[in-house]
Design a protein around this motif. Structure first.
Motif, PDB file in Angstrom:
ATOM      1  N   ARG A 183     -11.274  10.395  -0.574  1.00  0.00           N
ATOM      2  CA  ARG A 183      -9.940  10.994  -0.449  1.00  0.00           C
ATOM      3  C   ARG A 183      -8.959  10.037   0.203  1.00  0.00           C
ATOM      4  O   ARG A 183      -7.830   9.868  -0.268  1.00  0.00           O
ATOM      5  CB  ARG A 183     -10.013  12.292   0.379  1.00  0.00           C
ATOM      6  CG  ARG A 183     -10.694  13.438  -0.317  1.00  0.00           C
ATOM      7  CD  ARG A 183     -10.420  14.761   0.383  1.00  0.00           C
ATOM      8  NE  ARG A 183     -10.936  14.831   1.747  1.00  0.00           N
ATOM      9  CZ  ARG A 183     -12.170  15.175   2.083  1.00  0.00           C
ATOM     10  NH1 ARG A 183     -13.061  15.456   1.129  1.00  0.00           N
ATOM     11  NH2 ARG A 183     -12.543  15.254   3.350  1.00  0.00           N
ATOM     12  N   VAL A 184      -9.353   9.426   1.318  1.00  0.00           N
ATOM     13  CA  VAL A 184      -8.372   8.648   2.088  1.00  0.00           C
ATOM     14  C   VAL A 184      -8.058   7.301   1.457  1.00  0.00           C
ATOM     15  O   VAL A 184      -7.000   6.720   1.728  1.00  0.00           O
ATOM     16  CB  VAL A 184      -8.810   8.457   3.564  1.00  0.00           C
ATOM     17  CG1 VAL A 184      -8.947   9.800   4.256  1.00  0.00           C
ATOM     18  CG2 VAL A 184     -10.087   7.643   3.673  1.00  0.00           C
ATOM     19  N   THR A 185      -8.959   6.781   0.632  1.00  0.00           N
ATOM     20  CA  THR A 185      -8.710   5.470   0.016  1.00  0.00           C
ATOM     21  C   THR A 185      -8.058   5.573  -1.358  1.00  0.00           C
ATOM     22  O   THR A 185      -7.742   4.541  -1.961  1.00  0.00           O
ATOM     23  CB  THR A 185     -10.005   4.654  -0.090  1.00  0.00           C
ATOM     24  OG1 THR A 185     -10.981   5.395  -0.846  1.00  0.00           O
ATOM     25  CG2 THR A 185     -10.564   4.335   1.289  1.00  0.00           C
ATOM     26  N   ASP A 186      -7.829   6.779  -1.834  1.00  0.00           N
ATOM     27  CA  ASP A 186      -7.174   6.954  -3.124  1.00  0.00           C
ATOM     28  C   ASP A 186      -5.659   6.942  -2.927  1.00  0.00           C
ATOM     29  O   ASP A 186      -4.962   7.926  -3.163  1.00  0.00           O
ATOM     30  CB  ASP A 186      -7.627   8.272  -3.761  1.00  0.00           C
ATOM     31  CG  ASP A 186      -7.084   8.435  -5.185  1.00  0.00           C
ATOM     32  OD1 ASP A 186      -6.726   7.408  -5.808  1.00  0.00           O
ATOM     33  OD2 ASP A 186      -7.015   9.590  -5.659  1.00  0.00           O
ATOM     34  N   ARG A 187      -5.184   5.780  -2.453  1.00  0.00           N
ATOM     35  CA  ARG A 187      -3.767   5.642  -2.103  1.00  0.00           C
ATOM     36  C   ARG A 187      -3.257   4.257  -2.503  1.00  0.00           C
ATOM     37  O   ARG A 187      -3.964   3.246  -2.317  1.00  0.00           O
ATOM     38  CB  ARG A 187      -3.562   5.829  -0.589  1.00  0.00           C
ATOM     39  CG  ARG A 187      -4.004   7.185  -0.085  1.00  0.00           C
ATOM     40  CD  ARG A 187      -3.795   7.319   1.412  1.00  0.00           C
ATOM     41  NE  ARG A 187      -2.400   7.218   1.807  1.00  0.00           N
ATOM     42  CZ  ARG A 187      -1.520   8.208   1.703  1.00  0.00           C
ATOM     43  NH1 ARG A 187      -1.890   9.378   1.213  1.00  0.00           N
ATOM     44  NH2 ARG A 187      -0.262   8.037   2.091  1.00  0.00           N
ATOM     45  N   PRO A 188      -2.041   4.178  -3.027  1.00  0.00           N
ATOM     46  CA  PRO A 188      -1.493   2.872  -3.401  1.00  0.00           C
ATOM     47  C   PRO A 188      -1.462   1.883  -2.244  1.00  0.00           C
ATOM     48  O   PRO A 188      -1.732   0.687  -2.434  1.00  0.00           O
ATOM     49  CB  PRO A 188      -0.081   3.205  -3.887  1.00  0.00           C
ATOM     50  CG  PRO A 188      -0.166   4.631  -4.341  1.00  0.00           C
ATOM     51  CD  PRO A 188      -1.135   5.284  -3.413  1.00  0.00           C
ATOM     52  N   ALA A 189      -1.131   2.351  -1.034  1.00  0.00           N
ATOM     53  CA  ALA A 189      -1.055   1.439   0.113  1.00  0.00           C
ATOM     54  C   ALA A 189      -2.418   0.838   0.427  1.00  0.00           C
ATOM     55  O   ALA A 189      -2.509  -0.343   0.787  1.00  0.00           O
ATOM     56  CB  ALA A 189      -0.506   2.173   1.338  1.00  0.00           C
ATOM     57  N   PHE A 190      -3.466   1.636   0.307  1.00  0.00           N
ATOM     58  CA  PHE A 190      -4.812   1.107   0.539  1.00  0.00           C
ATOM     59  C   PHE A 190      -5.137   0.026  -0.477  1.00  0.00           C
ATOM     60  O   PHE A 190      -5.657  -1.047  -0.121  1.00  0.00           O
ATOM     61  CB  PHE A 190      -5.844   2.223   0.469  1.00  0.00           C
ATOM     62  CG  PHE A 190      -7.268   1.735   0.578  1.00  0.00           C
ATOM     63  CD1 PHE A 190      -7.814   1.430   1.820  1.00  0.00           C
ATOM     64  CD2 PHE A 190      -8.044   1.554  -0.554  1.00  0.00           C
ATOM     65  CE1 PHE A 190      -9.120   0.955   1.923  1.00  0.00           C
ATOM     66  CE2 PHE A 190      -9.352   1.077  -0.461  1.00  0.00           C
ATOM     67  CZ  PHE A 190      -9.886   0.785   0.789  1.00  0.00           C
ATOM     68  N   ARG A 191      -4.824   0.273  -1.741  1.00  0.00           N
ATOM     69  CA  ARG A 191      -5.142  -0.714  -2.776  1.00  0.00           C
ATOM     70  C   ARG A 191      -4.330  -1.989  -2.589  1.00  0.00           C
ATOM     71  O   ARG A 191      -4.858  -3.094  -2.762  1.00  0.00           O
ATOM     72  CB  ARG A 191      -4.908  -0.098  -4.156  1.00  0.00           C
ATOM     73  CG  ARG A 191      -5.933   0.984  -4.494  1.00  0.00           C
ATOM     74  CD  ARG A 191      -5.806   1.437  -5.938  1.00  0.00           C
ATOM     75  NE  ARG A 191      -4.670   2.315  -6.152  1.00  0.00           N
ATOM     76  CZ  ARG A 191      -4.705   3.635  -5.979  1.00  0.00           C
ATOM     77  NH1 ARG A 191      -5.831   4.227  -5.593  1.00  0.00           N
ATOM     78  NH2 ARG A 191      -3.632   4.377  -6.207  1.00  0.00           N
ATOM     79  N   ARG A 192      -3.059  -1.844  -2.222  1.00  0.00           N
ATOM     80  CA  ARG A 192      -2.255  -3.049  -1.961  1.00  0.00           C
ATOM     81  C   ARG A 192      -2.830  -3.860  -0.814  1.00  0.00           C
ATOM     82  O   ARG A 192      -2.911  -5.099  -0.883  1.00  0.00           O
ATOM     83  CB  ARG A 192      -0.801  -2.665  -1.629  1.00  0.00           C
ATOM     84  CG  ARG A 192       0.007  -2.145  -2.787  1.00  0.00           C
ATOM     85  CD  ARG A 192       1.505  -2.152  -2.460  1.00  0.00           C
ATOM     86  NE  ARG A 192       1.832  -1.421  -1.243  1.00  0.00           N
ATOM     87  CZ  ARG A 192       2.125  -0.138  -1.195  1.00  0.00           C
ATOM     88  NH1 ARG A 192       2.095   0.600  -2.308  1.00  0.00           N
ATOM     89  NH2 ARG A 192       2.449   0.449  -0.047  1.00  0.00           N
ATOM     90  N   ALA A 193      -3.215  -3.175   0.254  1.00  0.00           N
ATOM     91  CA  ALA A 193      -3.767  -3.870   1.417  1.00  0.00           C
ATOM     92  C   ALA A 193      -5.047  -4.606   1.046  1.00  0.00           C
ATOM     93  O   ALA A 193      -5.249  -5.770   1.446  1.00  0.00           O
ATOM     94  CB  ALA A 193      -4.035  -2.870   2.544  1.00  0.00           C
ATOM     95  N   GLN A 194      -5.918  -3.945   0.292  1.00  0.00           N
ATOM     96  CA  GLN A 194      -7.166  -4.579  -0.115  1.00  0.00           C
ATOM     97  C   GLN A 194      -6.907  -5.822  -0.969  1.00  0.00           C
ATOM     98  O   GLN A 194      -7.531  -6.869  -0.778  1.00  0.00           O
ATOM     99  CB  GLN A 194      -8.013  -3.586  -0.914  1.00  0.00           C
ATOM    100  CG  GLN A 194      -8.576  -2.439  -0.095  1.00  0.00           C
ATOM    101  CD  GLN A 194      -9.668  -2.884   0.862  1.00  0.00           C
ATOM    102  OE1 GLN A 194      -9.438  -3.079   2.054  1.00  0.00           O
ATOM    103  NE2 GLN A 194     -10.843  -3.070   0.345  1.00  0.00           N
TER     104      GLN A 194
END
Length: 208
Positions: A183-194
């Protein structure tokens, strides 16, 4: 020049701060601090006397420690809606600092092979590793997110600990942990950071 600067290393807890900065949606400058002499240099110790990353500088304010960085950025950029209203912050503070205290201490000690003797559990803030895992399960499964029904900065911090713990085997694999992490990693900001951290890591490996 951006008002916000992130001092980090992609092979560190700096990944937590990167994710949090991305969640704010603010422009920022990245300063990669290599491990070794550069991180312990007088110049960087002027930013963080511990000689560790991450740190953020917002104009003239410097903040270190990942939980503090998450809380500071959530308060500084309220338009990102990364903190609940002041009257609804009980769980937000509770689980943010549970992760910064008992969770990190229990996981670190277990990873280093240190087990608290039963008769000494009262001396240790987290009591036992088992107690911490059971409490963490309550934190991530009572509501969709740790502060309630909305994603907050506390999920950046708690979610990062769960992510690393599951990846490296330092946190037990439980269905509640895996569902929360999804749930918490299904976010555009998380993917950009990674993507940014992974790209920085490749550059460092090539340069090395």
């Amino acid at each position: 020049m951006a008002d916000l600067t992130l001092y980090t290393n992609p092979m560190s807890r700096g990944r937590i701060a990167r994710w949090m900065v991305e969640e704010t949606g603010q422009p920022y400058e990245t300063v990669i601090v290599p491990f070794g002499p550069a991180m312990k240099s007088p110049d960087y110790r002027a930013v963080n006397p511990m000689g560790k990353v991450p740190a953020v500088r917002h104009r003239e304010i410097v903040v270190t420690e990942c939980a503090a960085i998450c809380a500071y950025l959530a308060d500084t950029f309220p338009e990102a809606k990364l903190a609940p209203p002041n009257t609804q912050r009980g769980n937000y503070y509770r689980w943010l600092f549970f992760a910064a205290g008992p969770l990190e201490a229990a996981v670190s000690n277990r990873s280093l092979g240190f087990e608290v003797p039963d008769e000494r559990r009262r001396m240790i803030g987290y009591g036992s590793f088992e107690d911490v895992m059971d409490t963490l399960e309550i934190a991530v499964s009572t509501n969709p997110f740790v502060a309630g029904h909305a994603f907050t900065a506390a999920d950046v911090y708690v979610g990062s600990h769960v992510s690393w713990g599951l990846q490296f085997g330092s946190i037990e694999k439980r269905p509640a942990f895996e569902a929360y992490l999804a749930r918490v990693t299904d976010r555009p900001a998380f993917r950009r950071a990674q993507e940014k951290d992974d790209a920085e890591m490749r550059e460092m490996e090539t340069a090395g």
